[in-house]
Design an enzyme around this catalytic site. Sequence first.
Site, short mmCIF file in Angstrom:
data_model
loop_
_atom_site.label_atom_id
_atom_site.label_comp_id
_atom_site.label_asym_id
_atom_site.label_seq_id
_atom_site.Cartn_x
_atom_site.Cartn_y
_atom_site.Cartn_z
N GLY A 14 -10.11 -23.37 0.08
CA GLY A 14 -11.18 -22.49 0.60
C GLY A 14 -10.94 -22.19 2.07
O GLY A 14 -10.54 -23.08 2.82
N ARG A 28 2.68 -20.47 18.24
CA ARG A 28 3.09 -20.39 19.65
C ARG A 28 3.68 -21.71 20.15
O ARG A 28 4.61 -21.71 20.96
CB ARG A 28 1.92 -19.90 20.50
N ASP A 130 -16.66 -28.36 4.30
CA ASP A 130 -17.35 -29.47 3.64
C ASP A 130 -17.37 -30.76 4.47
O ASP A 130 -18.22 -31.62 4.27
CB ASP A 130 -16.69 -29.79 2.29
N GLY A 173 -20.73 -27.51 0.07
CA GLY A 173 -20.22 -28.85 0.37
C GLY A 173 -19.61 -29.55 -0.83
O GLY A 173 -19.26 -30.72 -0.75
N GLU A 220 -25.25 -28.39 -2.58
CA GLU A 220 -24.86 -27.81 -3.88
C GLU A 220 -24.49 -28.90 -4.89
O GLU A 220 -24.63 -28.71 -6.09
CB GLU A 220 -23.72 -26.79 -3.75
N GLN A 251 -21.55 -19.10 4.56
CA GLN A 251 -21.23 -20.28 5.38
C GLN A 251 -19.74 -20.38 5.71
O GLN A 251 -19.33 -21.10 6.60
CB GLN A 251 -21.65 -21.55 4.63
#
Length: 319
Positions: A14, A28, A130, A173, A220, A251
């Site tokens: 995710g 860099r 999360d 989460g 959740e 979120q």
Amino acid sequence: MADIKRIGVLTSGGDAPGMNPCIRAVVRTALFNGCEVIGIREGFQGLLDGSWGPLSARDVGGIIQRGGTMLGTARSEEFYESAGQDKAAAQCKKAGIDALVVIGGDGTMRGARALAARGVRVAGAPASIDNDIWGTNMAIGVDTALNTICDAIDKLRDTASSHRRAFLIETMGRNCGYLAVMAGVIGGAEVVLIPEQPLTIDEVGAHKRGKTHSNIIVAEGAKVRIQDLAKRLDELKVGFSTRITILGHIQRGGSPSAFDRLMASRMGVKAVDSLLAGESDVMVGLQGRDVIPVPLEQVVSKQREANLEYFEMSRMLAF
Ligand code: F6P
């Protein structure tokens, strides 16, 4: 010092706000140290598919403030399998990559470990809203997600008070209640439901404190379904009508906060420095004030515990 001339970088799982500043720092730092950089598109799946190309310092210009990931990300079914992991290790050789930085969550760290076991020099940078990754106090993206949640709760409180309503607010989460607990503290919620500390529906309904609104945070992964909770609160006639707001993927988006930009930059630098110093099979983690390499073996075998102190704090402060 390890003999590293070409470093690969990918983002997987995710997305999380702050992945871009981390990519920028990896690119860099590697270039500054005389290495070439290969950007791999769409995570481990891109590695399997041979989807990669060189990255210059200018290619990562103007991304420090952007959410998401310029490299794209994916959850690869093929890479879950051992055969896929063998192929991915072979693909690193094909791309001429001497070392790889992977940016992502706990699944990504397991993937990194699988590649390390196949001889790929690898360093992970933890990125997941999360905050369920062992070995780092904070993962990239958590702070930005909390700011987004805080803003949403403040707005919901305005309308909740005007209408004497209870808002049931679902935070992300997966199986981890971190975001919900912290949202409870920073948003002044009445009740927080998390997988690690289940409350019954009737316990939730028992709170009545003479307030004009009620904000209830439901992780959740909580054992109680948010719709069942709303129904039961209506039946219990707690004095508020109920509304449900599922914050969802909002979120995961947005410009990374100052904290996330700084931490992501530090982690990107440290990941490359660790590889150049000869370390491998590590994840860079924030511990105290320092970003340090932690063995991936520990990261993937240990479970991050929920911080129930904050859970208790949110309960006390809702009094
Ligand atoms: O791991 C991050 C996360 O946003 C979890 O909180 C959530 O359960 C999951 O990803 C959602 O995944 P997807 O983006 O595949 O719907």
